[in-house]
Scaffold this motif. Structure first.
Motif, PDB file in Angstrom:
ATOM      1  N   PHE A  87       0.837  -1.196   0.000  1.00  0.00           N
ATOM      2  CA  PHE A  87       0.000   0.000   0.000  1.00  0.00           C
ATOM      3  C   PHE A  87       0.873   1.247   0.000  1.00  0.00           C
ATOM      4  CE2 PHE A  87      -2.620  -3.323   1.743  1.00  0.00           C
ATOM      5  CZ  PHE A  87      -3.890  -3.064   1.241  1.00  0.00           C
ATOM      6  N   GLU A  88       0.876   1.958  -1.105  1.00  0.00           N
ATOM      7  CA  GLU A  88       1.639   3.211  -1.188  1.00  0.00           C
ATOM      8  C   GLU A  88       1.003   4.257  -0.264  1.00  0.00           C
ATOM      9  OE1 GLU A  88       2.266   4.563  -5.200  1.00  0.00           O
ATOM     10  OE2 GLU A  88       2.993   6.504  -4.533  1.00  0.00           O
ATOM     11  N   GLY A  89       1.830   4.965   0.467  1.00  0.00           N
ATOM     12  CA  GLY A  89       1.337   6.083   1.282  1.00  0.00           C
ATOM     13  C   GLY A  89       0.696   5.686   2.592  1.00  0.00           C
ATOM     14  N   LEU A  90       0.668   4.395   2.911  1.00  0.00           N
ATOM     15  CA  LEU A  90       0.031   3.954   4.159  1.00  0.00           C
ATOM     16  C   LEU A  90       1.117   3.432   5.109  1.00  0.00           C
ATOM     17  CD1 LEU A  90      -2.830   3.580   5.377  1.00  0.00           C
ATOM     18  CD2 LEU A  90      -2.827   1.285   4.435  1.00  0.00           C
TER      19      LEU A  90
ATOM     20  N   GLN B 292      -5.244  -5.241  -3.062  1.00  0.00           N
ATOM     21  CA  GLN B 292      -5.362  -4.258  -1.975  1.00  0.00           C
ATOM     22  C   GLN B 292      -6.803  -4.219  -1.473  1.00  0.00           C
ATOM     23  OE1 GLN B 292      -4.062  -0.583  -3.770  1.00  0.00           O
ATOM     24  NE2 GLN B 292      -1.933  -0.904  -3.205  1.00  0.00           N
ATOM     25  N   ILE B 309      -9.323   4.461   1.542  1.00  0.00           N
ATOM     26  CA  ILE B 309      -7.995   4.232   2.141  1.00  0.00           C
ATOM     27  C   ILE B 309      -6.936   4.124   1.029  1.00  0.00           C
ATOM     28  CG2 ILE B 309      -6.564   2.552   3.435  1.00  0.00           C
ATOM     29  CD1 ILE B 309      -8.517   3.846   5.300  1.00  0.00           C
ATOM     30  N   ILE B 310      -7.256   3.367  -0.014  1.00  0.00           N
ATOM     31  CA  ILE B 310      -6.294   3.141  -1.098  1.00  0.00           C
ATOM     32  C   ILE B 310      -5.994   4.452  -1.839  1.00  0.00           C
ATOM     33  CG2 ILE B 310      -5.938   1.943  -3.308  1.00  0.00           C
ATOM     34  CD1 ILE B 310      -7.761  -0.338  -2.063  1.00  0.00           C
ATOM     35  N   SER B 312      -6.516   7.591  -0.726  1.00  0.00           N
ATOM     36  CA  SER B 312      -5.807   8.612   0.071  1.00  0.00           C
ATOM     37  C   SER B 312      -4.355   8.226   0.280  1.00  0.00           C
ATOM     38  CB  SER B 312      -6.529   8.933   1.382  1.00  0.00           C
ATOM     39  OG  SER B 312      -6.821   7.775   2.065  1.00  0.00           O
ATOM     40  N   GLY B 313      -4.053   6.939   0.313  1.00  0.00           N
ATOM     41  CA  GLY B 313      -2.654   6.515   0.394  1.00  0.00           C
ATOM     42  C   GLY B 313      -1.893   6.932  -0.856  1.00  0.00           C
ATOM     43  N   LEU B 314      -2.513   6.719  -2.003  1.00  0.00           N
ATOM     44  CA  LEU B 314      -1.868   7.075  -3.279  1.00  0.00           C
ATOM     45  C   LEU B 314      -1.582   8.572  -3.363  1.00  0.00           C
ATOM     46  CD1 LEU B 314      -1.283   5.775  -6.232  1.00  0.00           C
ATOM     47  CD2 LEU B 314      -3.331   7.032  -6.867  1.00  0.00           C
ATOM     48  N   LEU B 315      -2.520   9.374  -2.820  1.00  0.00           N
ATOM     49  CA  LEU B 315      -2.372  10.830  -2.934  1.00  0.00           C
ATOM     50  C   LEU B 315      -1.651  11.450  -1.741  1.00  0.00           C
ATOM     51  CD1 LEU B 315      -5.912  11.768  -4.319  1.00  0.00           C
ATOM     52  CD2 LEU B 315      -3.832  11.373  -5.605  1.00  0.00           C
ATOM     53  N   LYS B 316      -1.213  10.630  -0.795  1.00  0.00           N
ATOM     54  CA  LYS B 316      -0.574  11.175   0.418  1.00  0.00           C
ATOM     55  C   LYS B 316       0.762  11.817   0.103  1.00  0.00           C
ATOM     56  CE  LYS B 316       0.082   9.866   5.206  1.00  0.00           C
ATOM     57  NZ  LYS B 316       0.086   8.776   6.146  1.00  0.00           N
TER      58      LYS B 316
END
Lengths: 228, 316
Positions: A87-90, B292, B309-310, B312-316
């Motif tokens: 998971f990218e960004g997590l 995922q 969740i997926i 917002s993780g990508l755009l974090k």
């Protein structure tokens, strides 16, 4: 706890799992053994609700065959994939929080330590930066923190060294002590010693289900007699 | 007039704060800052090492920001650009000069909370001197109607050993129409990273055209794009790195998630004009990653929660 009755899973017009029946009891470590391609992963994923199937899946007396994945999870079943997703960004801590019943940081640290990882990993991403072994352990931590009634672990022993194997076996025993039933998917008999009972799957069919020692002997003698 | 400026200032600062900005920094004398509403400079503050000069011009605002030689700013420069009315056009011409050995970080918020039909044109020239470093973080909030057209243009020149990093982010509200064009030219051993993260919804349209020219020896650059598109949103992403100097290294990395009837196009362009340069790319467009999603569902999250969740993780 879990009763699988006459389960058949068809994928791409082919029967991958054929009329399979077996039970997993409360507090039991149940090994699903089978050579590569015997249908173990498909069966595990069908129990989780990922593949549609014919037959019945009864969990704690309730027919869950038609329930979607997240509803099965909310009833206490979970699955750890053989190759867990990245998971990218997590961050690891945020990923663990998603499933944790007890969301205190102290509990997260305790479980991370239990799976043999340093606390600092909690602040790393669940991305490509983690090694395959680390990612598997994070997945195990996520399952433990969820405190499920039934954890389906798909090949937790694949691609790991002997030390990690011992640690993972120990963690699975601890999960049992915490009241979680564990269904272990594996193609190797190395894990059989931690199991209470086991089922052998061969070419999509159950060829034996029963006590550990009996299944161990059978598997050694002929792991998949239906395959020629 | 002063009363009007005060009211506009207070309203804009309120939105600035709600979009994640630090409003205390806008009033502190320790922070260089500037607040612009439409074509009016409502406030500006220079500090010891950062001189901000901004004035109204015929069609907008012209701002010149100079970071003095060897000055390493401890506090970021806060910029707040916005338009409170529903309609109109904002043109801001910005020139940033980071002199030799200086270091600065900008945090810019562009806010159009009531936009129905607004065009915001940002025309920036950046000069990063020898051994200097500039970070430019830009967060946009375009309101909920999608009636914003944002046209950011940046041309940056980075001298020897200099570094220029920028990020452009639209995560909440509608993106509207975004048309980005950035061009960075790097000198010897200079570095740059351009990051774009946008969540587009409904009929939003996003075009991101970013180039890094690796002119100097040992220069390096990365263009990283992350987008999530849903409904009928569309995107066109062009990331270009040109390896000119010997031992220069460039990489283009684009990942986009599309849902519903959204459409995305990515064109990573890698060009080398020197056999000792190396430029690489990766681009992936697709729906939410199945594994995922299944992992999060099997932890008890609903599909909607898992997708959030997926993304917002990508755009974090």
């Amino acid at each position: 706890m879990l009763k699988v009755e006459n389960l058949t899973v068809v994928r791409n017009e082919k029967d991958i799992v054929k009329d399979v029946s077996f039970n997993v009891g409360y507090g039991e470590i149940h090994l699903l053994l089978g050579v590569n391609g015997s249908g173990k992963t498909t069966l595990a994923q069908a129990i989780m609700g990922i593949y549609p199937c014919r037959g019945k899946i009864i969990f704690e007396g309730e027919d869950i065959t038609a329930l979607p994945i997240h509803e099965r999870a909310r009833r206490g079943i979970t699955l750890a994939f053989q190759e867990p997703a990245r998971f990218e960004g997590l961050l690891v801590k945020d990923y663990l929080m998603l499933s944790a019943k007890d969301k205190r940081m102290g509990r997260l640290e305790e479980v991370i330590k239990m799976v043999g990882l340093p606390k600092s990993i909690l602040f790393q991403e669940v991305g490509e930066n983690l090694s395959g072994g680390e990612r598997k352990r994070v997945e195990l931590a996520s399952v433990i923190l969820m405190e499920p009634k039934l954890a389906i672990l798909d090949e937790p022993d694949s691609g790991i060294d002997m030390l990690s194997f011992r640690l993972i076996s120990e963690v699975i025993r601890k999960m049992k002590d915490m009241g979680t039933s564990v269904m272990l998917i594996t193609h190797s008999e190395d894990m059989i010693n931690i199991a209470d009972r086991a089922t052998i799957l061969c070419s999509g069919k159950v060829i034996a289900t029963g006590e550990r020692e009996e299944i161990k002997k059978l598997f050694r003698y002929s792991p998949c007699p239906l395959r020629r | 007039m002063e009363e009007l400026i005060k009211r506009e200032y207070e309203t804009l600062v309120k939105y600035y704060e709600s979009s994640g900005g630090n409003s205390k920094a806008l009033i502190s004398k320790d922070y260089a800052s500037m607040v612009i509403n439409g074509d009016r400079v409502l406030a500006k503050n220079s500090t010891e090492g950062i001189i901000i000069d901004a004035r109204r011009i015929e069609n907008g605002v012209h701002a010149v920001i100079r970071i003095k030689k060897e000055y390493k700013a401890k506090n970021p420069v806060h910029l707040c650009f916005g338009m409170l009315p529903k309609e109109g056009r904002q043109y801001i011409k910005t020139e940033i000069f980071a002199e030799e050995d200086s270091e600065v970080r900008f945090i810019a918020h562009c806010i159009f909370p009531n936009a129905v039909s607004i065009e915001h044109v940002m025309d920036a020239e950046v000069h990063v001197g020898k051994n200097a470093k500039v970070e430019y973080e830009e967060v946009h909030y375009h309101g909920k109607s999608g009636g914003v057209k944002v046209v950011p243009r940046t041309r940056a020149i980075v001298d020897e050993n200099g570094e220029y990093n920028s990020s452009f982010v639209v995560k909440s509200g509608r993106a509207g129409m975004v048309d980005i064009k950035y061009e960075v030219r790097l000198g010897e051993n200079a570095k740059s990273m351009l990051v774009t993260k946008i969540y587009a919804r409904e009929d939003d349209y996003v075009k991101a055209d970013e180039s890094i020219y690796l002119e100097g020896e040992y220069s390096s650059g990365v263009i990283k794009t992350r987008m999530a598109l849903r409904d009928r949103a569309r995107s066109e992403v062009i990331g270009k790195t040109v390896g000119i100097g010997a031992y220069s290294r460039g990489h283009v990395d684009c990942t986009e998630i599309i849902m519903d009837e959204a459409e995305a196009m990515a064109s990573p362009v890698v060009m080398a004009k020197n056999p000792k340069a190396k430029v690489t790319h990766e681009a992936a467009i697709g729906s939410v990653d199945k594994k995922q999603l299944l992992t999060l569902l099997s932890r008890g999250l609903s599909e909607e929660e898992a997708i959030d969740i997926i993304v917002s993780g990508l755009l974090k």
